[in-house]
Design an enzyme around this catalytic site. Structure first.
Site, mmCIF file in Angstrom:
data_model
loop_
_atom_site.group_PDB
_atom_site.id
_atom_site.type_symbol
_atom_site.label_atom_id
_atom_site.label_comp_id
_atom_site.label_asym_id
_atom_site.label_seq_id
_atom_site.Cartn_x
_atom_site.Cartn_y
_atom_site.Cartn_z
ATOM 1 N N CYS A 138 60.695 50.847 59.960
ATOM 2 C CA CYS A 138 59.731 50.237 59.302
ATOM 3 C C CYS A 138 58.644 50.573 60.075
ATOM 4 C CB CYS A 138 59.949 48.661 59.526
ATOM 5 S SG CYS A 138 58.517 47.507 59.057
ATOM 6 N N HIS A 183 55.795 49.236 60.745
ATOM 7 C CA HIS A 183 55.404 48.260 61.788
ATOM 8 C C HIS A 183 55.852 48.507 63.207
ATOM 9 C CE1 HIS A 183 53.895 46.107 58.289
ATOM 10 N NE2 HIS A 183 53.269 45.348 59.199
ATOM 11 N N CYS A 205 55.911 53.506 53.994
ATOM 12 C CA CYS A 205 56.308 52.016 54.032
ATOM 13 C C CYS A 205 57.857 52.349 53.746
ATOM 14 C CB CYS A 205 55.740 51.319 52.950
ATOM 15 S SG CYS A 205 56.565 49.655 52.603
ATOM 16 N N ASP A 262 50.688 51.595 52.355
ATOM 17 C CA ASP A 262 51.995 50.479 52.765
ATOM 18 C C ASP A 262 51.499 49.302 52.228
ATOM 19 O OD1 ASP A 262 53.704 49.676 54.877
ATOM 20 O OD2 ASP A 262 52.029 49.071 55.963
ATOM 21 N N SER A 263 52.394 48.493 52.529
ATOM 22 C CA SER A 263 52.197 46.916 52.342
ATOM 23 C C SER A 263 50.961 46.277 53.015
ATOM 24 C CB SER A 263 53.390 46.164 52.629
ATOM 25 O OG SER A 263 53.840 46.274 53.980
ATOM 26 N N GLU A 272 52.348 42.136 62.545
ATOM 27 C CA GLU A 272 51.299 41.825 62.050
ATOM 28 C C GLU A 272 50.281 40.868 62.425
ATOM 29 O OE1 GLU A 272 49.374 43.739 58.296
ATOM 30 O OE2 GLU A 272 51.341 44.161 58.753
HETATM 31 N N1 DGL Z 1 55.795 48.578 56.891
HETATM 32 C C1 DGL Z 1 56.802 47.885 55.847
HETATM 33 C C2 DGL Z 1 57.993 48.957 55.926
HETATM 34 O O1 DGL Z 1 57.919 50.196 56.532
HETATM 35 C C3 DGL Z 1 57.423 46.757 56.124
HETATM 36 C C4 DGL Z 1 56.450 45.457 55.939
HETATM 37 C C5 DGL Z 1 56.670 44.822 54.964
HETATM 38 O O2 DGL Z 1 57.719 43.881 54.938
HETATM 39 O O3 DGL Z 1 55.737 44.612 54.068
HETATM 40 O O4 DGL Z 1 58.976 48.550 55.454
#
Ligand code: DGL
Length: 291
Positions: free
Chosen positions: A208, A210, A95, A32-33, A176
């Site tokens: 997402c 998150h 992600c 993931d990012s 985050e």
């Molecule tokens: N966790 C990332 C997603 O599912 C989003 C977070 C980011 O923008 O890096 O898209």
């Protein structure tokens, strides 16, 4: 890379003629990012506790949601190199932004070295099965929403599902930073959810990784009037099916497997938040991929 396979002690054939179940002890790579993908890793760990995970959070480039498609593709391919060097049997793109921008490329790049799973296809399948003819909302990053990937995949199912997608770029950095309860997060969430783009929806996809951390607040906003769809468990189930279909499931373990969690940029705040995302103590290791 040669595929290492072991025959599990628990996998005695049902009859003398049945082939023994094949097992594969190699790890599952998850990336993931940042640490948002840990919500998916957590669901995988709960459903498949015998599987060893190698997690890579590209915290040096967080957030992916605002990056160009080309940049996300370049990061994703480099991370795949790391995961392949760790002999991962599956690469799970945990992600949505990277799944939207880089899934096809990653599949091509990885080739036959590992299976690749994204977080979009399993939830699209789920929506197709349960929401035909209905209005479905979706919140995600600018990259995910701008790519139109959910709409294209849902349209391809031809089930008359009307998607109402809204980019909510403040949510991932907010989560985050640990703003998952309280006045600040509630106000940001309410502002987004009251957007006319999401009026009259019957379900909302948290597109997402998150967002499961603010699911409760999102549910509070809707007071049970719509279904809030958290893809983590659905993705974990899709992974289980993929492992089974390819004889890649790990053998039963006596002790819980030793997971590894790498981040490309280390700060104490990431270390603090990981417990929140994964649900248990995590030892974050710094992997300076970009130095
Ligand atoms: N966790 C990332 C997603 O599912 C989003 C977070 C980011 O923008 O890096 O898209």
């Amino acid at each position: 890379m040669r595929r290492r396979r072991t025959f599990g002690a628990m996998s005695a054939p049902a009859s003398a003629s049945a082939a023994p179940a094949l097992h594969d002890a190699r790890p599952i790579g998850v990336f993931d990012s940042g640490i948002g993908g840990l919500t998916v890793a957590r669901a995988v760990n709960q459903l498949l506790p015998q599987e060893r995970l190698v997690y890579f959070g590209d915290t040096a480039h967080l957030p992916y949601g605002d990056k160009s498609t080309a940049a996300i593709q370049a990061y994703s391919v480099k991370i795949c190199d790391v995961l392949l060097r760790q002999h991962c049997k599956v690469i799970l793109i945990a992600c949505n932004s990277a799944s939207a921008a880089a899934y096809e490329l990653v599949r091509e790049y990885v080739g036959s070295k590992a299976q690749v799973l994204n977080v979009i296809d399993p939830i699209v399948r789920h929506i197709g099965q349960h929401y035909a003819g209905r209005e479905v909302g979706l919140i995600g990053t600018k990259q995910t929403v701008g790519s139109n990937v959910y709409r294209k995949k849902l349209d391809a199912l031809d089930r008359d599902i009307r998607l109402h997608a809204l980019a909510t770029p403040l949510l991932a950095p907010m989560v985050e930073e640990g703003f998952v309860r309280g006045a600040v997060s509630q106000s940001v969430i309410n502002t987004y959810l009251s957007d006319p783009a999401l009026a009259d929806i019957e379900a909302l996809v948290l597109a997402c990784t998150h967002y499961p951390l603010i699911r409760e607040q999102i549910e509070e906003y809707y007071q049970g009037q719509i279904d809030v769809l958290d893809p983590s468990a659905i993705v974990a189930e899709a992974l289980r099916e993929l492992l089974q279909a390819h004889d890649l499931a790990a053998p039963a373990a006596v002790r819980p497997p030793q997971h590894h969690f790498y981040v490309s940029d280390f700060t104490p705040s990431f270390a603090e938040s990981t417990r929140l995302f994964f649900g248990q103590e995590v030892n974050l290791e710094h992997y300076p991929l970009w130095e």
